[in-house]
Design a protein around this motif. Structure first.
Motif, PDB file in Angstrom:
ATOM      1  N   TYR A  93     -31.840  37.640 -24.010  1.00 20.44           N
ATOM      2  CA  TYR A  93     -30.754  38.157 -23.184  1.00 20.44           C
ATOM      3  C   TYR A  93     -29.441  38.066 -23.952  1.00 20.44           C
ATOM      4  N   VAL A  94     -28.649  39.120 -23.841  1.00 20.26           N
ATOM      5  CA  VAL A  94     -27.330  39.151 -24.472  1.00 20.26           C
ATOM      6  C   VAL A  94     -26.304  39.419 -23.380  1.00 20.26           C
ATOM      7  N   TYR A  95     -25.304  38.544 -23.304  1.00 18.81           N
ATOM      8  CA  TYR A  95     -24.213  38.681 -22.344  1.00 18.81           C
ATOM      9  C   TYR A  95     -22.965  39.139 -23.095  1.00 18.81           C
ATOM     10  N   THR A  96     -22.277  40.163 -22.580  1.00 16.62           N
ATOM     11  CA  THR A  96     -21.043  40.636 -23.205  1.00 16.62           C
ATOM     12  C   THR A  96     -19.984  40.929 -22.152  1.00 16.62           C
ATOM     13  N   GLU A  97     -18.742  40.836 -22.592  1.00 15.64           N
ATOM     14  CA  GLU A  97     -17.594  41.237 -21.782  1.00 15.64           C
ATOM     15  C   GLU A  97     -16.779  42.241 -22.592  1.00 15.64           C
TER      16      GLU A  97
END
Length: 192
Positions: A93-97
């Motif tokens: 999983y990759v979380y980005t803003e």
């Protein structure tokens, strides 16, 4: 506060309390507009305008781009991995803003429209897998949303033990802006 107000079980009480509170505040505060909405202080109005000006001229970037333990529950509500070491059967999983994306106006709504590309490379730079338009991200709101997050899931089963780099590129479909980042990680050997 009575329990029925918290749970919203007694709508008559909620409406009556709201109307009474609004009437009391309207008669005591000149900060209310004619419509009964509190206007923010001028400093906040100016800061929001400055933010939007900077946002519109900025390239597409990221305040955060990291591996996460699971999909995010919301903006900033994620758990980063302790280390970027994954098992072969484990989803990644990759979380980005992202920041600086453009808004398309449509029927009183502001639309965010992004597409995601990725490349998986080994440490010598050889591309092992890639895909354009891997995911499409969209949001519609009556306000410009500046706190937008993405949770991406990658199934990279079959990778041999070793070190890799995941490059993610986000394309703004409302403008010509594009931003990318790279996340190195290690794939562990097969469990016996």
């Amino acid at each position: 506060m009575p329990r029925e107000l918290v749970a919203f079980k007694n709508w008559t009480t909620v409406v009556t309390m709201t109307a009474a509170m609004s009437a009391a505040v309207l008669t005591t505060s000149p900060a209310f507009a004619e419509e009964g909405i509190v206007q923010p202080p001028q400093a906040i109005v100016e800061a929001r305008a400055a933010l939007q000006d900077a946002w519109d001229t900025a390239p597409l970037g990221f305040t955060t781009a990291t591996f996460a333990q699971a999909p995010a529950n919301g903006y900033g509500d994620y758990t980063p991995v302790a280390s970027a070491n994954f098992q072969p059967d484990q989803p990644i999983y990759v979380y980005t803003e992202p920041v600086g994306y453009a808004f398309r106006e449509d029927d009183g709504r502001y639309i965010i429209n992004l597409s995601v590309d990725f490349e998986l490379r080994n440490m010598t730079g050889q591309i092992l897998a890639s895909r354009t338009s891997f995911a499409q991200l969209e949001n519609a709101s009556r306000r410009r949303v500046h706190e937008f997050q993405t949770s991406l899931q990658f199934g990279l089963q079959g990778l041999q033990q070793g070190d890799y780099v995941l490059q993610v590129r986000i394309n703004d479909l409302n403008s010509d802006k594009t931003g990318s980042f790279e996340l190195p990680f290690t794939m562990a050997g097969q469990k016996n």
